[in-house]
Design a protein around this motif. Sequence first.
Motif, short mmCIF file in Angstrom:
data_model
loop_
_atom_site.label_atom_id
_atom_site.label_comp_id
_atom_site.label_asym_id
_atom_site.label_seq_id
_atom_site.Cartn_x
_atom_site.Cartn_y
_atom_site.Cartn_z
N PHE A 245 0.84 -1.19 0.00
CA PHE A 245 0.00 0.00 0.00
C PHE A 245 0.88 1.24 0.00
O PHE A 245 1.70 1.44 0.89
CB PHE A 245 -0.90 0.00 1.23
CG PHE A 245 -1.74 1.24 1.38
CD1 PHE A 245 -2.85 1.45 0.57
CD2 PHE A 245 -1.42 2.20 2.32
CE1 PHE A 245 -3.62 2.59 0.71
CE2 PHE A 245 -2.20 3.35 2.47
CZ PHE A 245 -3.30 3.54 1.66
N LEU A 246 0.71 2.07 -1.02
CA LEU A 246 1.48 3.30 -1.11
C LEU A 246 0.61 4.51 -0.81
O LEU A 246 -0.31 4.83 -1.56
CB LEU A 246 2.08 3.47 -2.52
CG LEU A 246 3.19 2.51 -2.95
CD1 LEU A 246 3.67 2.87 -4.35
CD2 LEU A 246 4.35 2.53 -1.97
N LYS A 247 0.86 5.13 0.32
CA LYS A 247 0.24 6.42 0.61
C LYS A 247 1.40 7.39 0.75
O LYS A 247 2.21 7.27 1.67
CB LYS A 247 -0.58 6.36 1.90
CG LYS A 247 -1.38 7.63 2.14
CD LYS A 247 -2.40 7.43 3.24
CE LYS A 247 -3.33 8.64 3.35
NZ LYS A 247 -4.38 8.43 4.38
N LYS A 248 1.50 8.30 -0.18
CA LYS A 248 2.71 9.11 -0.30
C LYS A 248 3.01 9.92 0.97
O LYS A 248 2.20 10.72 1.44
CB LYS A 248 2.58 10.06 -1.48
CG LYS A 248 2.44 9.36 -2.83
CD LYS A 248 3.69 8.58 -3.23
CE LYS A 248 3.55 7.99 -4.63
NZ LYS A 248 4.75 7.30 -5.08
N THR A 249 4.20 9.69 1.48
CA THR A 249 4.71 10.44 2.62
C THR A 249 5.69 11.49 2.10
O THR A 249 6.10 11.44 0.94
CB THR A 249 5.46 9.50 3.58
OG1 THR A 249 6.59 8.94 2.87
CG2 THR A 249 4.56 8.36 4.06
N PRO A 250 6.11 12.44 2.94
CA PRO A 250 7.14 13.38 2.49
C PRO A 250 8.40 12.68 1.99
O PRO A 250 9.04 13.15 1.06
CB PRO A 250 7.42 14.20 3.77
CG PRO A 250 6.12 14.19 4.51
CD PRO A 250 5.56 12.81 4.27
N THR A 251 8.72 11.53 2.60
CA THR A 251 9.90 10.76 2.16
C THR A 251 9.73 10.29 0.72
O THR A 251 10.61 10.51 -0.13
CB THR A 251 10.09 9.53 3.07
OG1 THR A 251 10.36 9.98 4.40
CG2 THR A 251 11.24 8.68 2.57
N MET A 252 8.61 9.66 0.43
CA MET A 252 8.39 9.13 -0.93
C MET A 252 8.24 10.25 -1.94
O MET A 252 8.70 10.13 -3.08
CB MET A 252 7.17 8.21 -0.93
CG MET A 252 7.44 6.87 -0.26
SD MET A 252 6.12 5.67 -0.50
CE MET A 252 4.90 6.30 0.66
N MET A 253 7.60 11.34 -1.56
CA MET A 253 7.45 12.46 -2.49
C MET A 253 8.81 13.06 -2.84
O MET A 253 9.02 13.51 -3.97
CB MET A 253 6.52 13.52 -1.89
CG MET A 253 5.07 13.09 -1.87
SD MET A 253 3.91 14.39 -1.39
CE MET A 253 4.15 14.41 0.39
N GLY A 254 9.74 13.02 -1.87
CA GLY A 254 11.09 13.49 -2.15
C GLY A 254 11.79 12.62 -3.17
O GLY A 254 12.41 13.11 -4.12
N PHE A 255 11.68 11.30 -2.99
CA PHE A 255 12.30 10.37 -3.95
C PHE A 255 11.61 10.48 -5.32
O PHE A 255 12.26 10.41 -6.36
CB PHE A 255 12.22 8.93 -3.44
CG PHE A 255 13.24 8.61 -2.37
CD1 PHE A 255 14.59 8.74 -2.63
CD2 PHE A 255 12.84 8.18 -1.11
CE1 PHE A 255 15.54 8.44 -1.66
CE2 PHE A 255 13.78 7.87 -0.13
CZ PHE A 255 15.14 8.01 -0.40
N ASP A 256 10.28 10.65 -5.31
CA ASP A 256 9.54 10.81 -6.57
C ASP A 256 10.05 12.02 -7.35
O ASP A 256 10.20 11.96 -8.58
CB ASP A 256 8.05 10.98 -6.29
CG ASP A 256 7.37 9.69 -5.85
OD1 ASP A 256 8.06 8.66 -5.77
OD2 ASP A 256 6.15 9.74 -5.56
N SER A 257 10.29 13.10 -6.63
CA SER A 257 10.72 14.33 -7.31
C SER A 257 12.07 14.15 -8.00
O SER A 257 12.33 14.76 -9.04
CB SER A 257 10.80 15.49 -6.31
OG SER A 257 11.86 15.32 -5.39
N ILE A 258 12.91 13.29 -7.43
CA ILE A 258 14.20 13.00 -8.07
C ILE A 258 13.98 12.22 -9.36
O ILE A 258 14.48 12.57 -10.43
CB ILE A 258 15.12 12.21 -7.11
CG1 ILE A 258 15.49 13.06 -5.89
CG2 ILE A 258 16.39 11.76 -7.85
CD1 ILE A 258 16.25 12.30 -4.82
N LEU A 259 13.19 11.15 -9.28
CA LEU A 259 12.93 10.30 -10.44
C LEU A 259 12.25 11.08 -11.56
O LEU A 259 12.54 10.88 -12.74
CB LEU A 259 12.06 9.11 -10.03
CG LEU A 259 11.70 8.12 -11.13
CD1 LEU A 259 12.94 7.37 -11.62
CD2 LEU A 259 10.65 7.13 -10.66
N LEU A 260 11.35 11.97 -11.20
CA LEU A 260 10.57 12.72 -12.18
C LEU A 260 11.29 13.98 -12.67
O LEU A 260 10.75 14.74 -13.47
CB LEU A 260 9.21 13.10 -11.60
CG LEU A 260 8.34 11.92 -11.14
CD1 LEU A 260 7.06 12.41 -10.48
CD2 LEU A 260 8.02 11.00 -12.31
#
Length: 333
Positions: free
Chosen positions: A180-195
């Motif tokens: 289950f993925l509920k975006k946390t500040p941690t994941m949003m930070g990693f997402d911003s790098i990938l994107l």
Amino acid sequence: MKKISLVTGANGHLGNNLVRELLKKGENVRAGVRNLKDKEPFEGLQCEVVYADLMDKDSLRKALEGVDTLYQVAAVFKHWAEDPEKEIIIPNIDGTENIIEAAREANVRKIVYVSSVAALSLDEVNSKGKIDETTWLKNSHGNAYFVSKKESEKKAWDLAKKYDLDMVSVLPGAMLGGEFLKKTPTMMGFDSILLGKMKINYITEMTPIDVTDVAKAMIVAAEKGKKGTRYILANEEPVTSDEIIEIAKKFVPKLEAPQKYTKEQLLNLADKLEAESKKTNTQPSLLRSQVELYYGGINRHYDITTSKKDLNFNPKLGAKALEEYFQRVYKSL
């Protein structure tokens, strides 16, 4: 009658993945949430969903009726607020006090309290040159979330000792992945790098860990964790910013690496952005505390000997966990 395990914050990233792991083991799970209308996280899950708000002690008393094991997961997880004291620090401390006292009243057998590596020292090391569970944060650099994690865990331990409760605390690193993925500040930070959305690189290294490894260790901690012990649930070695970019490039080969600046340049930029945010009441894209906490010189090498010994904790390497997460995000684009 099977024992009941209550998971607070059960519609969040860690809480929901913990619920799923408990159900796989045949546990009788009670999922505590503040918003009963948030049903999506529990679709297809055979668990009891109840109202449990850390700021509403009566709701906690009801949720804890007949509970054997409390997994205290719920917390405010954000690094910025218009009023950090009121919105981050006080809720985490007062919420901790409410749930621990309610657990005592309910005669809960075991409490697994979720803290964070943010509550650990940033510079005190043991003979191995690593940070272990005996240390406490001394300098938060003004980050309200870090302050709240230290102070709320200390509150939990004060109460556990006062009431002689069988409690352990777990201190996870930067969690990602899981069912289950509920975006946390941690994941949003990693997402911003990938994107390619992170244009300024203020991160020197991070300690990503698969949330499933954390959840499984918490379940072991409920049965085998030694009363009064803190358990670091993070990888021993961090992943550097350069390594993070290289992993991301496996999926986005033409990804442009974020621009690197000196620490002084980043601090000056953060000061300007924070000054503007006070006028607009919106979160700045960079905080001074983030620069201080994540830009160079901060030791993120953890000694997880105690977790290995007591919980048989052997997590997936951070680079592997991050690669699997990036692959999942990329496929969803």
